[in-house]
Design a protein around this motif. Structure first.
Motif, mmCIF file in Angstrom:
data_model
loop_
_atom_site.group_PDB
_atom_site.id
_atom_site.type_symbol
_atom_site.label_atom_id
_atom_site.label_comp_id
_atom_site.label_asym_id
_atom_site.label_seq_id
_atom_site.Cartn_x
_atom_site.Cartn_y
_atom_site.Cartn_z
ATOM 1 N N GLU A 1 -54.032 52.721 47.688
ATOM 2 C CA GLU A 1 -52.806 52.376 48.414
ATOM 3 C C GLU A 1 -51.733 51.794 47.493
ATOM 4 N N GLU A 2 -52.137 51.311 46.328
ATOM 5 C CA GLU A 2 -51.196 50.773 45.340
ATOM 6 C C GLU A 2 -50.993 51.732 44.172
ATOM 7 N N GLY A 3 -51.646 52.900 44.202
ATOM 8 C CA GLY A 3 -51.541 53.839 43.087
ATOM 9 C C GLY A 3 -52.136 53.272 41.819
ATOM 10 N N PHE A 4 -53.232 52.540 41.924
ATOM 11 C CA PHE A 4 -53.822 51.812 40.797
ATOM 12 C C PHE A 4 -55.271 52.227 40.593
ATOM 13 N N ARG B 1 -46.323 47.184 42.849
ATOM 14 C CA ARG B 1 -45.426 46.356 42.034
ATOM 15 C C ARG B 1 -45.442 46.859 40.593
ATOM 16 N N ASN B 2 -44.320 47.402 40.126
ATOM 17 C CA ASN B 2 -44.203 47.897 38.749
ATOM 18 C C ASN B 2 -43.381 46.911 37.923
ATOM 19 N N TRP B 3 -43.823 46.677 36.713
ATOM 20 C CA TRP B 3 -43.071 45.826 35.796
ATOM 21 C C TRP B 3 -42.373 46.732 34.793
ATOM 22 N N VAL B 4 -41.113 47.017 35.057
ATOM 23 C CA VAL B 4 -40.336 47.928 34.221
ATOM 24 C C VAL B 4 -39.239 47.121 33.543
ATOM 25 N N THR B 5 -39.241 47.130 32.210
ATOM 26 C CA THR B 5 -38.287 46.319 31.450
ATOM 27 C C THR B 5 -37.021 47.071 31.061
ATOM 28 N N GLY B 6 -36.989 48.377 31.263
ATOM 29 C CA GLY B 6 -35.818 49.173 30.914
ATOM 30 C C GLY B 6 -35.973 50.581 31.452
ATOM 31 N N PRO B 7 -34.968 51.422 31.204
ATOM 32 C CA PRO B 7 -35.030 52.801 31.702
ATOM 33 C C PRO B 7 -36.254 53.537 31.139
ATOM 34 N N LEU B 8 -36.882 54.323 31.992
ATOM 35 C CA LEU B 8 -38.054 55.107 31.579
ATOM 36 C C LEU B 8 -37.654 56.564 31.427
ATOM 37 N N GLU B 9 -37.900 57.109 30.242
ATOM 38 C CA GLU B 9 -37.625 58.516 29.974
ATOM 39 C C GLU B 9 -38.878 59.141 29.383
ATOM 40 N N PRO B 10 -39.251 60.320 29.870
ATOM 41 C CA PRO B 10 -40.408 60.997 29.276
ATOM 42 C C PRO B 10 -40.097 61.469 27.860
ATOM 43 N N PRO B 11 -41.061 61.538 26.973
ATOM 44 C CA PRO B 11 -42.431 61.090 27.173
ATOM 45 C C PRO B 11 -42.512 59.564 27.148
ATOM 46 N N LEU B 12 -43.356 59.020 28.008
ATOM 47 C CA LEU B 12 -43.533 57.573 28.055
ATOM 48 C C LEU B 12 -44.390 57.121 26.876
ATOM 49 N N GLY B 13 -44.244 55.866 26.514
ATOM 50 C CA GLY B 13 -45.083 55.303 25.461
ATOM 51 C C GLY B 13 -44.705 55.716 24.055
ATOM 52 N N ARG B 14 -43.458 56.117 23.841
ATOM 53 C CA ARG B 14 -43.061 56.521 22.486
ATOM 54 C C ARG B 14 -43.232 55.368 21.507
ATOM 55 N N GLY B 15 -43.773 55.676 20.344
ATOM 56 C CA GLY B 15 -43.931 54.676 19.300
ATOM 57 C C GLY B 15 -45.279 53.990 19.286
ATOM 58 N N VAL C 1 -56.229 44.945 27.622
ATOM 59 C CA VAL C 1 -56.414 46.133 28.455
ATOM 60 C C VAL C 1 -55.029 46.692 28.757
ATOM 61 N N PRO C 2 -54.655 47.819 28.141
ATOM 62 C CA PRO C 2 -53.335 48.380 28.423
ATOM 63 C C PRO C 2 -53.250 48.917 29.854
ATOM 64 N N GLU C 3 -52.085 48.755 30.451
ATOM 65 C CA GLU C 3 -51.814 49.312 31.766
ATOM 66 C C GLU C 3 -50.695 50.325 31.604
ATOM 67 N N LEU C 4 -50.990 51.593 31.886
ATOM 68 C CA LEU C 4 -50.037 52.665 31.685
ATOM 69 C C LEU C 4 -49.348 52.992 33.004
ATOM 70 N N LEU C 5 -48.025 52.943 33.004
ATOM 71 C CA LEU C 5 -47.251 53.348 34.166
ATOM 72 C C LEU C 5 -47.187 54.868 34.147
ATOM 73 N N VAL C 6 -47.639 55.501 35.222
ATOM 74 C CA VAL C 6 -47.754 56.960 35.260
ATOM 75 C C VAL C 6 -46.965 57.531 36.432
ATOM 76 N N LEU D 1 -54.306 52.354 35.101
ATOM 77 C CA LEU D 1 -53.243 53.287 35.451
ATOM 78 C C LEU D 1 -52.532 52.746 36.675
ATOM 79 N N GLU D 2 -51.210 52.794 36.660
ATOM 80 C CA GLU D 2 -50.425 52.351 37.797
ATOM 81 C C GLU D 2 -49.326 53.371 38.059
ATOM 82 N N GLN D 3 -49.272 53.879 39.278
ATOM 83 C CA GLN D 3 -48.287 54.901 39.611
ATOM 84 C C GLN D 3 -46.910 54.282 39.800
ATOM 85 N N ARG D 4 -45.947 54.874 39.133
ATOM 86 C CA ARG D 4 -44.556 54.443 39.212
ATOM 87 C C ARG D 4 -44.050 54.577 40.656
#
Length: 148
Positions: free
Chosen positions: A43-46, A65-79, A14-19, A58-61
């Motif tokens: 209350e958690e943006g979820f 608790r966000n799990w971010v492994t590196g800098p986020l630049e739009p568009p998200l999810g490239r590749g 189940v993918p979880e998209l940071l939005v 969906l999880e709001q940035r």
């Protein structure tokens, strides 16, 4: 802890998209793409969404608790693109267009070789409000591959 009822089983992936804004994303996924909110934690943006056997979260940035492994630049999810099977891709495309969203690729009929067979799909692509690429496809069946 009790066992889950068959209707409560979850897919193995189940993918979880940071939005950026879960409300804007919900409008796209629910109003345009026909998903429904199975449950949410505002209350958690979820939000946990389903459409048939397709599930996603969906999880709001910046909320919860966000799990971010590196800098986020739009568009998200490239590749990556997320393929979602539907009964009628043209119907979903029309619903997406009715929300004012443009398609990344208009509906097309495409046959793919799978071993000695060909599998046909009617498909289109659209990006969600954060740039995640979504491919809706409807099966057209399977047949013997043409000889080359």
């Amino acid at each position: 802890m009790s066992a889950l009822a068959p209707s409560e089983y979850l897919p193995d992936l189940v993918p979880e998209l940071l939005v950026t804004d879960v409300r804007i994303s919900l409008a796209f996924w629910v109003d345009g793409c026909g998903f429904e909110v199975k449950y949410d934690r505002p209350e958690e943006g979820f939000a946990y969404l389903t459409r048939g056997n397709a599930h996603l979260m969906l999880e709001q940035r910046g909320v919860g608790r966000n799990w971010v492994t590196g800098p986020l630049e739009p568009p998200l999810g490239r590749g990556i693109n997320f393929q979602i099977s539907v009964a009628d891709a043209d119907e979903v495309a029309a619903a997406v267009l009715a929300t004012g969203r443009e398609l990344f690729m208009p509906p097309e009929t495409k046959w793919y070789r799978v071993g000695g067979d060909e599998v046909g799909v009617r498909q289109f692509l659209v990006t969600d409000p954060d740039g995640y690429l979504i491919r809706f496809q409807a099966s057209l069946g399977r047949g013997a591959a043409a000889s080359s």
